[in-house]
Design a protein around this motif. Structure first.
Motif, PDB file in Angstrom:
ATOM      1  N   PHE A   1     -14.325 -11.308 -10.075  1.00  0.00           N
ATOM      2  CA  PHE A   1     -13.356 -10.846 -10.466  1.00  0.00           C
ATOM      3  C   PHE A   1     -13.632  -8.957  -9.973  1.00  0.00           C
ATOM      4  CE2 PHE A   1     -13.294  -8.095 -15.007  1.00  0.00           C
ATOM      5  CZ  PHE A   1     -11.892  -7.412 -14.468  1.00  0.00           C
ATOM      6  N   LEU A   2     -15.051  -8.983  -9.956  1.00  0.00           N
ATOM      7  CA  LEU A   2     -14.541  -7.759 -10.141  1.00  0.00           C
ATOM      8  C   LEU A   2     -15.164  -6.466  -8.490  1.00  0.00           C
ATOM      9  CD1 LEU A   2     -17.866  -6.884 -12.482  1.00  0.00           C
ATOM     10  CD2 LEU A   2     -15.700  -5.311 -12.638  1.00  0.00           C
ATOM     11  N   LEU A   3     -15.282  -8.054  -7.561  1.00  0.00           N
ATOM     12  CA  LEU A   3     -15.265  -7.414  -6.127  1.00  0.00           C
ATOM     13  C   LEU A   3     -13.789  -7.866  -5.146  1.00  0.00           C
ATOM     14  CD1 LEU A   3     -18.970  -7.271  -5.363  1.00  0.00           C
ATOM     15  CD2 LEU A   3     -18.387  -5.558  -6.406  1.00  0.00           C
ATOM     16  N   GLY A   4     -13.855  -9.043  -5.332  1.00  0.00           N
ATOM     17  CA  GLY A   4     -12.724  -9.706  -5.311  1.00  0.00           C
ATOM     18  C   GLY A   4     -11.860  -9.480  -5.277  1.00  0.00           C
TER      19      GLY A   4
ATOM     20  N   ILE B   1     -18.301 -13.386 -12.085  1.00  0.00           N
ATOM     21  CA  ILE B   1     -18.595 -11.681 -12.142  1.00  0.00           C
ATOM     22  C   ILE B   1     -18.447 -11.148 -10.891  1.00  0.00           C
ATOM     23  CG2 ILE B   1     -20.011  -9.720 -12.792  1.00  0.00           C
ATOM     24  CD1 ILE B   1     -21.705 -12.026 -14.011  1.00  0.00           C
ATOM     25  N   ASP B   2     -18.942 -11.664  -9.875  1.00  0.00           N
ATOM     26  CA  ASP B   2     -18.148 -10.883  -8.563  1.00  0.00           C
ATOM     27  C   ASP B   2     -16.602 -10.797  -8.654  1.00  0.00           C
ATOM     28  OD1 ASP B   2     -21.177 -10.366  -8.739  1.00  0.00           O
ATOM     29  OD2 ASP B   2     -21.546 -11.757  -7.057  1.00  0.00           O
TER      30      ASP B   2
ATOM     31  N   ILE C   1     -10.960 -16.190 -10.524  1.00  0.00           N
ATOM     32  CA  ILE C   1     -12.820 -15.637 -10.951  1.00  0.00           C
ATOM     33  C   ILE C   1     -13.111 -17.537 -10.988  1.00  0.00           C
ATOM     34  CG2 ILE C   1     -13.809 -15.927 -13.291  1.00  0.00           C
ATOM     35  CD1 ILE C   1     -12.326 -13.280 -14.191  1.00  0.00           C
TER      36      ILE C   1
END
Lengths: 141, 673
Positions: B667-670, B664-665, B130
């Motif tokens: 955390f959630l997509l990586g 945000i990306d 992040i």
């Protein structure tokens, strides 16, 4: 629920002055809580565009926590109040698109409430565990 | 206007700190470092025992030069602790200090997941990912310098506030000392003697009061309250309410053209005033008139009319005669002063100990609080210094002192904290009655005697030798004999392991203290946080005990937490010193977290203007269309406008939308799905 190995993905967007400091205090006091939440720091919850939260759900988040100062305690006078109003409206949007609005939570934790931060963490993780994986997860990305 | 630099290829250096075993004890630091190497944009990843040490900081500077880094991530403790350290290290390496991002893997990870190393390591990896995502989008920012008004304000005129005001004024700073009551002096002026030296409280306080009154650098504003606060460090605009006093000073009289007029403190008005009220300074144990002073040593020596009690008969106006000092038509006045820094010295109140009904305060005549004891034993008090039983005026021969009355109380009725000075003043009270009343026996009911200061323990031994009786046990209840009005103190003597029922003539409750009534209102005006028990929150309990989270506002004395007179004075001097630094430097740097308008996206709707609590945003005409404009000096960087703009036209520096979305990306997509 679907996958036995499923672990909830929960994102917390929290303000620098109260909740982030409260979370730091919980650390200093070694209060133990579940490790399922990742925090992003903003200066004030007023900064939080509702679209950030929709983006998080779109990305497959199982839950979103917004945490700021108590009313009247905001470092920027009323940012938390404005954030609360936005979250209130956003909850009804979530309901309209068929997402359980319990997946979005707003709490108020001050810089001196380390223990409260710990119990908020417990409670949020418990709620999301009960709700299970987000139905949007499979559409993520 | 800021823009994302699209042509720049991000090169991020990641540094993971072991912090001894603080982090490495529950997180696999090497694994986190290895993981960081696999992340996009990461040019170098390294780990070190203590990143905050000089070698650790040097690693950052060297890597910036060698690897041509565009951003730095340190995964270590909280940014609230070491962000300034690592920003400086980033700067030392030749990079803009705002190209630094911190991943908190200690306070919010290793310390709170001590027994879950796997989960903690996974969480640390996410935190680094992040942070790298944000660091890849960070931009150069320049802090804004603003000039500092060469004036300070001290709120509260007790011994702490007076000391802070004296120090500031003696350092050449114009200081406004604001006190809500008609005189300075505070709680200390109500005390008879001070422990452990047995100095007369008033004798050591009044020279300071005179100093404050005479000091040309101090503008003393008694009977005045803070009404409104605007601005920020260096430029606070404080609106004060000067309450209608009903009496004018000689200076005010001169301004009104009354030659030789104004209050001289003669007291002729008091003699004729027909209204009698209890004197709050004497805790209601002595009368005062509707026109009054608290006590003979008040400063300034100006009378005050209590307009709630005054019947406006005008006798005082007649008695005052040619001096024309009394003005019964006076109204409150508002005034605004500009100051660079503020010291809060708001003091304390006594906990309403009648809430602990089992001890019978306000129910039984002969149960008093220790502050009432101070007034009764004081030569200038209502009894001329003769300790009496309120029920019959007799001199008590057996006096029980109940310590921790409402302090260290986990029942929810009292206060959980130690009020810190009750042990010592109760020992002093025991000494005072032994000195004044032949044959008296003080019984001290205690939990622990906390005599922690310089010469305090020695004082405790002295009181033991003088004949005070110590009973280790909390008082369960107190019952009154309806005929004699004597009191039965019921407790368990925990050293002997048996219950006791002791008949005494007088009970003195060492009542807990709590933040003063004005503390809550005042702290909100200045944006200062408080801890759960209401005491004001210092910026750091150990390393910044005088500062607050509001830059330019400092704390002195008990308002920050219970402390005795030496500690209060010491903290006041610390707060004054801290408050003088920005003033002497002449300017302060504000963190450049300003909102910026991206004019090509701005539709000029103006919705953001009402969102700003500081009035920093306005609509202007530019190149034939309406756009928003930010006044940077007014912007405090909350980002409330940025969270609201329907067009996404506000660029919130350091917390810009693409930066937050990237987090945000990431955390959630990586990472591993």
């Amino acid at each position: 629920m679907a996958d036995e190995n499923w672990k909830p993905k929960i994102i917390a967007i929290i303000c620098n002055w109260c909740s982030y400091a409260g979370a730091d205090l919980a650390g200093g006091a070694r209060i133990q809580y579940p490790p399922d939440i990742r925090a992003i720091r903003v200066m004030c919850t007023g900064r939080i565009d509702p679209l950030f939260i929709l983006k998080a759900f779109q990305d497959g988040a199982d839950g979103v926590l917004v945490s700021g100062c108590h009313f009247g305690d905001c470092h920027y006078l009323e940012g938390n109040f404005k954030a609360a109003k936005r979250m209130f409206l956003l909850k009804s949007v979530l309901k309209n698109i068929g997402l359980d609005d319990k997946r979005l939570r707003m709490t108020f934790v001050s810089a001196s409430e380390g223990a409260k931060w710990g119990s908020v963490m417990e409670d949020v993780v418990k709620t999301i565990n009960e709700l299970g994986p987000s139905p949007l997860k499979e559409f993520a990305r | 206007m800021a823009e994302v630099k699209k042509n720049e290829e991000p090169r991020i250096g990641v540094f993971v700190c072991h912090c001894g075993t603080n982090i490495a004890g529950s997180i696999d630091v090497k694994a986190v470092m290895e993981y960081a190497r696999t992340l996009p944009n990461v040019a170098i990843a390294d780990d070190y025992q203590y990143m905050c040490s000089t070698p650790g900081q040097n690693k950052i500077a060297e890597a910036i030069a060698e690897q041509k880094l565009t951003g730095v991530v340190v995964a270590a403790c909280s940014p609230r602790l070491h962000e300034p350290t690592f920003r400086n290290a980033t700067k030392a390496g030749g990079l803009n200090p705002f190209r630094f991002e911190m991943a908190n893997i200690r306070e919010q990870n290793s310390w709170v997941h001590m027994h879950q190393p796997e989960e903690a390591t996974a969480k640390a990896k996410d935190a680094v990912r992040i942070a790298v995502a944000k660091a890849s989008l960070l931009e150069d920012l320049v802090p804004k310098s603003v000039p500092v008004e060469k004036a300070a304000m001290v709120v509260g005129g007790g011994v702490g506030g007076m000391q802070a005001a004296l120090d500031l004024a003696n350092a050449g700073i114009k200081t406004y000392l604001v006190e809500k009551s008609p005189t300075i002096g505070g709680r200390m002026s109500q005390l008879d003697k001070t422990f452990p030296t047995l100095d007369c409280s008033q004798c050591i306080l009044t020279p300071k009061m005179v100093d404050v009154y005479r000091n040309e650098g101090i503008e003393l504003l008694t009977y005045t309250e803070v009404e409104q606060v605007e601005g920020y460090i260096g430029n606070f605009d404080v609106t004060l309410r000067k309450k209608a006093r009903g009496v004018i000073t000689p200076a005010e009289a001169e301004a009104r053209g009354i030659v030789g007029g104004g209050c001289t403190g003669c007291g002729d008005c008091v003699d004729v005033c027909p209204v009698i009220k209890p004197n709050p300074f004497e805790l209601g144990m002595a009368p005062r008139k509707a026109i009054y002073i608290y006590h003979p040593q008040v400063s300034p020596l100006i009378f005050t009319v209590d307009f709630d009690a005054c019947v406006k008969c005008g006798l005082c106006v007649e008695a005052c005669g040619e001096k024309k000092a009394v003005d019964l038509e006076m109204k409150d006045e508002l005034m605004t002063v500009k100051v660079g820094t503020v010291v809060l010295a708001l003091g304390y109140d006594i906990f309403p100990i009648e809430k602990k009904f089992e001890w019978g305060y306000k129910n039984y005549d002969n149960v008093i609080t220790s502050l009432e004891f101070e007034r009764l034993i004081c030569a200038s008090g209502p009894t001329g210094g003769h300790l009496i039983r309120p029920s019959d005026g007799e001199t008590p021969k057996r006096v029980a002192f109940v310590l921790c009355a409402g302090s260290r109380d986990s029942t929810g009725v009292g206060k959980p904290y130690c009020s810190r000075f009750c042990c010592m003043y109760s020992l002093k009270h025991a000494h005072q009655i032994i000195e004044k009343i032949p044959g008296v026996v003080p019984y001290i009911f205690y939990m622990d005697i906390r005599s922690f200061g310089k010469m305090y323990e020695e004082f405790y031994y002295r009181i033991q030798d003088e004949g005070a009786k110590f009973i280790r046990g909390r008082v369960a209840n107190i019952l009154e004999d309806p005929v004699t009005k004597n009191l039965h103190v019921n407790a368990e003597d925990t050293l002997l392991g048996r219950p006791i029922d002791m008949e005494v003539d007088l009970v003195v409750l060492a009542a807990a203290i709590q933040p003063s009534a004005e503390t809550e209102k005042t702290r909100r005006l200045f944006g200062v946080s408080c801890s759960q028990d209401g005491w004001l929150l210092e910026a750091h309990p150990k390393l910044n005990p005088c500062g607050t989270t509001t830059a330019g506002v400092y704390l002195a004395g008990v308002c920050q937490g219970p402390k005795d007179i030496p500690d209060t004075v010491a903290q006041a001097e610390g707060a004054a010193s801290a408050a003088s630094i920005p003033i002497h430097r002449g300017e302060v740097e504000l963190e450049p977290y300003f909102a910026q308008c991206m004019e090509e996206k701005c539709a000029g709707c103006g919705l953001c203007v009402n969102q700003c609590p500081y009035g920093a945003l306005a609509l202007v005409e530019k190149d034939g269309r309406t756009v928003m404009q930010v006044t940077e000096a007014k912007c405090k960087g909350c980002g409330t406008c940025g969270g609201f703009c329907p067009g996404g036209a506000i660029w919130m520096q350091h917390f810009a939308t693409p930066q937050i979305v990237a987090q945000i990306d990431a955390f959630l997509l990586g990472g591993e799905q």
